[in-house]
Design a protein around this motif. Sequence first.
Motif, mmCIF file in Angstrom:
data_model
loop_
_atom_site.group_PDB
_atom_site.id
_atom_site.type_symbol
_atom_site.label_atom_id
_atom_site.label_comp_id
_atom_site.label_asym_id
_atom_site.label_seq_id
_atom_site.Cartn_x
_atom_site.Cartn_y
_atom_site.Cartn_z
ATOM 1 N N ALA A 58 10.714 7.673 -2.333
ATOM 2 C CA ALA A 58 12.013 7.333 -1.741
ATOM 3 C C ALA A 58 11.952 7.117 -0.239
ATOM 4 N N TYR A 59 10.997 7.791 0.438
ATOM 5 C CA TYR A 59 10.994 7.748 1.896
ATOM 6 C C TYR A 59 9.661 7.290 2.512
ATOM 7 N N VAL A 60 8.580 7.961 2.158
ATOM 8 C CA VAL A 60 7.323 7.734 2.872
ATOM 9 C C VAL A 60 6.783 6.321 2.659
ATOM 10 N N TYR A 61 6.633 5.897 1.412
ATOM 11 C CA TYR A 61 6.035 4.581 1.151
ATOM 12 C C TYR A 61 6.885 3.431 1.693
ATOM 13 N N PRO A 62 8.218 3.437 1.465
ATOM 14 C CA PRO A 62 9.031 2.375 2.073
ATOM 15 C C PRO A 62 8.964 2.396 3.602
ATOM 16 N N GLY A 63 8.919 3.611 4.193
ATOM 17 C CA GLY A 63 8.853 3.716 5.650
ATOM 18 C C GLY A 63 7.561 3.180 6.220
ATOM 19 N N MET A 64 6.444 3.579 5.633
ATOM 20 C CA MET A 64 5.152 3.129 6.141
ATOM 21 C C MET A 64 4.934 1.634 5.894
ATOM 22 N N GLN A 108 0.846 -1.190 0.000
ATOM 23 C CA GLN A 108 0.000 0.000 0.000
ATOM 24 C C GLN A 108 0.885 1.245 0.000
ATOM 25 N N PRO A 109 0.643 2.185 -0.942
ATOM 26 C CA PRO A 109 -0.382 2.150 -1.981
ATOM 27 C C PRO A 109 0.008 1.198 -3.114
ATOM 28 N N SER A 157 -3.616 13.556 7.781
ATOM 29 C CA SER A 157 -4.413 12.748 6.844
ATOM 30 C C SER A 157 -3.527 11.904 5.931
ATOM 31 N N LYS A 158 -2.369 12.433 5.545
ATOM 32 C CA LYS A 158 -1.489 11.702 4.621
ATOM 33 C C LYS A 158 -1.019 10.388 5.228
ATOM 34 N N TYR A 159 -0.453 10.443 6.421
ATOM 35 C CA TYR A 159 0.089 9.230 7.038
ATOM 36 C C TYR A 159 -1.019 8.313 7.541
ATOM 37 N N ARG A 160 -2.108 8.897 8.025
ATOM 38 C CA ARG A 160 -3.228 8.071 8.496
ATOM 39 C C ARG A 160 -3.805 7.248 7.339
ATOM 40 N N SER A 161 -3.848 7.854 6.139
ATOM 41 C CA SER A 161 -4.424 7.147 4.993
ATOM 42 C C SER A 161 -3.567 5.972 4.549
ATOM 43 N N GLU A 196 -8.216 -0.847 9.394
ATOM 44 C CA GLU A 196 -8.602 -1.156 10.782
ATOM 45 C C GLU A 196 -7.736 -0.431 11.809
ATOM 46 N N TRP A 197 -6.676 0.268 11.360
ATOM 47 C CA TRP A 197 -5.849 1.046 12.281
ATOM 48 C C TRP A 197 -6.227 2.524 12.289
#
Length: 766
Positions: free
Chosen positions: A712-718, A537-538, A748-752, A757-758
């Motif tokens: 580069a950062y957000v998606y791999p991190g999450m 995700q995404p 909203s960005k990170y919560r999405s 269920e989280w």
Amino acid sequence: MDKNVSLKVSVRKLVEFVEMGGSIDSRFVGTNIMQEGTKTHQRLQDSRGEDYEKEVHLSIDYKYQSLLLQIEGRCDGIYRNEKETIIEEIKTTSRELSNLTEEDFPTYWAQVKMYAYIYGKQQELENISVHLLFAKRDSQEERLFKKTYSLDELEDYVEGIVLEYMNFMGTIFDSEQQRNESLKQLSFPFPSYRVGQKDLAKAVFKTIKEKKRLFAQAATGIGKTISTIYPTLLAIGEKECEKMIYLTAKTVTRQVAEGAFQLLIENGLHLKVVTITAKEKICFQEEVRCQKEFCPFADGYYDRLKDGLKDILANELIMNRQVIEAYAHKHKLCPFEFSLDIAMYADAVICDYNYFFDPKVRMQRWSEFHRDTIVLIDEAHNLADRAREMYSASISKSMFLQTGRIMKNIDKELYRSLKAVNEGLLEWKKELLDKDLFVLSEKPHHIVELVAALVEECERWLKTHPSGAGFEEVLTCFYDGQAFIRVAKEYNVNFKTIVTIHKSEVHVKLACLDPSTVIRSLTKKVFATVFFSATMQPLGYYQTVLGGEKEDYHISIESPFKREQLEVYGHAVSTKYRDRDKSIEPIVRSIISTFHSKEGNFLVFFPSYEYLMQVYDAYMKNDLPDHVRTIIQQPAMTETDREVFLTNFHSRTDTLLGFAVLGGIFAEGIDLVGDRLNGVAIIGVGLPKITLERNVMKEHFQEHGYDGFDFAYVYPGMNKVQQAGGRLIRTEKDSGFILLIDDRYYTSKYRSLLPPEWQNFKDLRV
């Protein structure tokens, strides 16, 4: 054995199996043998007269009991004149020709005799001559062996070859028949499907039927392993394809796959499954040296291989590391090579990504299976980063300088080439003036040319110096240089050249920033491919970096578990790097207030080991109650260390706090079901450490129309966050809570990017 069964086999494969013998020898032989051999063949073939026909395709249908063996191959040349017909095979060698005898190379004789039999049978010849010509690769020297056979002699010989081959293949055919019969009766190995499980299985089956690729995100607890393996087996049962390769990134996920196959076998399936374990892990010797002089398991390996294969394939279905080691000891075989040879006859192969994707270790011997093979890629979210390293290469100035010093008084030509690369990098360093790093969009042609010349010199020297002073250093220069040239040939818009300078050192990396093109190319060669993970995700991001196309299928399945099984809390603390020092005390308070009042097992994940130790040291300064125990993930833990760590997680009446790292060995792939894990805390949003290469990747994707920082950062991190939280609820009976500590989870960005269920987590006030 079924009636009217046909089997295709090449002349070379047939005779190599029957006449196999000798030892494993991994000594350096060079990379241009194929090209040199081809050039020598062409030179000799072109020198023949008008009566000579080169590269002649020959085939024959050979009846063996109820089976039709379709034998085919291509001989190097045939002479035809009024006096005689001669079948010629040309073999290149680096050996001294004067030392060769007719008894050498029985496989070559078998090959030319097989061609002679096929041609003689078809042309109704009473006698036929054969020439086995040996030619030096590095000179014009030749040595010719001649023989003449009657067709009756050749017929007797071929009958013996086929008999021995079919004595072995009969076992394989009988196993395939049992497999096919068992697949007709195969049923799902559980009383019912979990929610979403049947949807995934149907999607996999449809993908295979239509020879497509599928990107599947299925939440933890779906039962992805069985939901991908089971429909793949159904497709094999319907003769859509013949083989499956199950790719994993970690040992623990390989064991889960083995468990799924074992369960199906216990429910009546007859299937041969082999697991490939890395050579360094499975080698019986203290030092990995695959030469007969140093390893008794390499010495005479091929003399004993047939017996070993017959034994294990006749008696085993699940051939994991323990089983392979037992048979390898029994038959005195190298366990790693043995596993690769078994894989040629297995129905399913479980192995690391490397054996399919990495050009340095990719199993070329499996290429013939591609058109009939289904590839299942487990934990596919790991593949992009792994592939980036597979398709990148680097060199360092110090390596050439050090090797040059050793070689100065040993080989002048090689020394000059080493010096040229060293000076070329030094000159480049001077041109940069005060810069300590820079990034190029073009490959460094001048350095590539120098390295290419050096690789040729290294190869020349290594061929005649198999050991001694400088050997290891020159070998390292050769392999690193060879990888550098290989990547340079593939260099395109998805690459950047990253140069870093520290004092006298110059490090040049040809960095693959986007491996999607290569992944797409390799996965489209096979019958069908399934990429699957609990955390893709995404989904659009993973389809992009893994080479997805519009016509690919995709599916996303939410958690099958009830919402009341999981409680999620949030604590708004800034864990950004600039706020790390201020964050330590609030995190410690949060850990104490959340976990000390509860009994059970808990894991607390941190974005880095350094941050973990900062918080842990502050935490241990508190007056901790007697019922609280702590354990810490250590850097570079062995498999035994990991097992010891996990044995602490058992049903308990006190409190165990395990401190671990996001993206590490305990953050994905492990199953701690029931009371073995009761809660998880995740500190931060998992963003990778800011590095030059990550920033270059960010700019690359930004230039191509994507959000570079997210890619580069957000998606791999999450992804790391989702994986760590996914350790908690593994079955319908599990329950527990997750604590998310970072103020970015409130945006909203990170919560999405959290699992559905989280997302409605409760705010935790400390």
